[in-house]
Write a protein that holds these residues in place. Structure first.
Motif, short mmCIF file in Angstrom:
data_model
loop_
_atom_site.label_atom_id
_atom_site.label_comp_id
_atom_site.label_asym_id
_atom_site.label_seq_id
_atom_site.Cartn_x
_atom_site.Cartn_y
_atom_site.Cartn_z
N ILE A 71 -3.24 -12.05 -3.25
CA ILE A 71 -3.16 -10.62 -3.01
C ILE A 71 -3.53 -10.29 -1.56
N THR A 72 -4.50 -11.00 -1.01
CA THR A 72 -4.84 -10.81 0.39
C THR A 72 -3.66 -11.19 1.29
N ARG A 73 -2.98 -12.29 0.93
CA ARG A 73 -1.78 -12.68 1.69
C ARG A 73 -0.68 -11.63 1.56
N ALA A 74 -0.55 -11.05 0.36
CA ALA A 74 0.46 -10.00 0.16
C ALA A 74 0.14 -8.79 1.02
N LEU A 75 -1.14 -8.44 1.12
CA LEU A 75 -1.53 -7.32 1.98
C LEU A 75 -1.20 -7.63 3.43
N ALA A 76 -1.48 -8.85 3.88
CA ALA A 76 -1.17 -9.22 5.26
C ALA A 76 0.31 -9.07 5.54
N GLY A 77 1.15 -9.53 4.62
CA GLY A 77 2.59 -9.40 4.80
C GLY A 77 3.05 -7.95 4.78
N PHE A 78 2.48 -7.18 3.89
CA PHE A 78 2.81 -5.76 3.80
C PHE A 78 2.49 -5.05 5.11
N LEU A 79 1.29 -5.27 5.64
CA LEU A 79 0.89 -4.60 6.87
C LEU A 79 1.76 -5.01 8.05
N GLN A 80 2.11 -6.29 8.11
CA GLN A 80 2.97 -6.76 9.19
C GLN A 80 4.35 -6.10 9.16
N ASN A 81 4.82 -5.79 7.95
CA ASN A 81 6.16 -5.22 7.79
C ASN A 81 6.20 -3.70 7.87
N GLN A 82 5.03 -3.05 7.94
CA GLN A 82 5.01 -1.59 7.88
C GLN A 82 4.42 -0.94 9.13
N THR A 83 4.41 -1.65 10.23
CA THR A 83 3.80 -1.10 11.44
C THR A 83 4.61 0.06 12.04
N THR A 84 5.82 0.32 11.52
CA THR A 84 6.61 1.44 12.04
C THR A 84 6.30 2.73 11.30
N CYS A 85 5.43 2.69 10.28
CA CYS A 85 5.07 3.93 9.59
C CYS A 85 4.14 4.75 10.49
N ASP A 86 4.02 6.04 10.18
CA ASP A 86 3.14 6.90 10.95
C ASP A 86 1.70 6.84 10.47
N THR A 87 1.53 6.77 9.15
CA THR A 87 0.19 6.82 8.56
C THR A 87 0.16 6.00 7.28
N LEU A 88 -0.96 5.33 7.05
CA LEU A 88 -1.20 4.62 5.80
C LEU A 88 -2.50 5.12 5.19
N TYR A 89 -2.43 5.51 3.92
CA TYR A 89 -3.61 5.92 3.16
C TYR A 89 -3.91 4.85 2.11
N VAL A 90 -5.15 4.40 2.05
CA VAL A 90 -5.61 3.43 1.05
C VAL A 90 -6.54 4.20 0.10
N LEU A 91 -6.06 4.49 -1.11
CA LEU A 91 -6.77 5.43 -1.99
C LEU A 91 -7.70 4.75 -2.99
N GLY A 92 -8.56 3.89 -2.50
CA GLY A 92 -9.62 3.35 -3.33
C GLY A 92 -9.33 2.03 -4.00
N ASP A 93 -10.42 1.35 -4.37
CA ASP A 93 -10.37 0.02 -4.97
C ASP A 93 -9.56 -0.96 -4.15
N LEU A 94 -9.74 -0.88 -2.84
CA LEU A 94 -9.19 -1.91 -1.96
C LEU A 94 -9.81 -3.25 -2.32
N PHE A 95 -11.11 -3.22 -2.62
CA PHE A 95 -11.84 -4.42 -3.01
C PHE A 95 -12.21 -4.38 -4.49
N GLU A 96 -12.28 -5.55 -5.09
CA GLU A 96 -12.72 -5.66 -6.48
C GLU A 96 -14.18 -5.24 -6.62
N ALA A 97 -14.96 -5.49 -5.59
CA ALA A 97 -16.36 -5.05 -5.55
C ALA A 97 -16.76 -4.92 -4.09
N TRP A 98 -17.70 -4.01 -3.82
CA TRP A 98 -18.17 -3.83 -2.44
C TRP A 98 -19.67 -3.63 -2.50
N ILE A 99 -20.41 -4.51 -1.84
CA ILE A 99 -21.87 -4.49 -1.93
C ILE A 99 -22.52 -3.83 -0.72
#
Length: 236
Positions: free
Chosen positions: A19-47
């Motif tokens: 899934i981390t690799r999928a995120l890396a690929g997604f971000l590399q392919n979407q740099t032409t967008c104007d804005t990206l919103y990440v609406l929570g639970d990016l991580f399974e847990a955050w300490i």
């Protein structure tokens, strides 16, 4: 053409490097967008933002490289990463938004939420949510050593998994009346959220509700352009 993107519920975890690799690929392919919103639970847990785990630094670098290409970047806390703070978001070159937030998307006010606060039928979870977002409780947790916080996070995940296995499906979905109340209170006709892992578009009496999907065997993102809204799905 102006493009605004939304993702949520990636539940990034060292046990799921795909899934981390999928995120890396997604971000590399979407740099032409104007804005990206990440609406929570990016991580399974955050300490906490002082987490020294390699994944925290790796993901921050991915987003930092993405933002350096031009897009604006915003994060929102979820029910898994409710301790996410301004420090990590700054290292990722993004801005932390409160939940809920109303933002302007191509001239239209849109309500953004993680979505867990809409599930009012789950009284047990709502009680925990109130506790977990109490500043004093959070300060006490963040004052513990990292090892203790990791153990607490593992315990909370196990408890949540066990509790959810015994709950009816409708209890873990949004409460329609709460959706209508939030939209009316914020004066919007469009709501975008994640959390429920039930990607869909819903027509409402007060407007429309878009639900983002979780990343597992597939990834999901919502795209808004001048031509309208489109929910995308791709294989991980």
């Amino acid at each position: 053409m102006s493009r605004t993107l939304f993702i949520s519920d990636l539940h990034l975890d060292p046990a799921r490097p795909d899934i981390t690799r999928a995120l890396a690929g997604f971000l590399q392919n979407q740099t032409t967008c104007d804005t990206l919103y990440v609406l929570g639970d990016l991580f399974e847990a955050w300490i906490g933002d002082d987490d020294d785990a390699p994944l925290a630094a790796e993901v921050a670098a991915l987003f930092r490289n993405f933002s350096a290409a031009g897009p604006a970047l915003y994060f929102m806390r979820g029910n898994r990463d409710f301790l996410l703070g301004d420090d990590w978001c700054a290292r990722a070159a993004g801005t932390l938004l409160p939940d809920p937030s109303v933002v302007d998307i191509h001239g239209t006010p849109v309500l953004l939420m993680h979505g867990d606060s809409l599930c009012t039928g789950d009284a047990e979870y709502m009680a925990f949510r109130t506790q977990a977002r109490d500043p004093q409780w959070q300060a006490q947790v963040l004052a513990r050593p990292l090892a203790e916080r990791r153990a607490l996070a593992a315990q909370l995940r196990a408890m949540s998994k066990e509790a959810n296995s015994n709950k009816a499906e409708d209890i873990m979905d949004v409460t329609p009346a709460e959706v209508e109340r939030e939209m009316l209170e914020h004066g919007v006709s469009t709501l975008i959220h994640g959390h429920t892992h039930r990607p869909a578009w819903h027509q409402l009496t007060s407007g429309e509700r878009w639900v983002l999907g979780d990343w597992d065997t597939h990834g999901w993102y919502l795209e808004i352009t001048s031509g309208g809204f489109k929910l995308h799905k791709f294989v991980i």
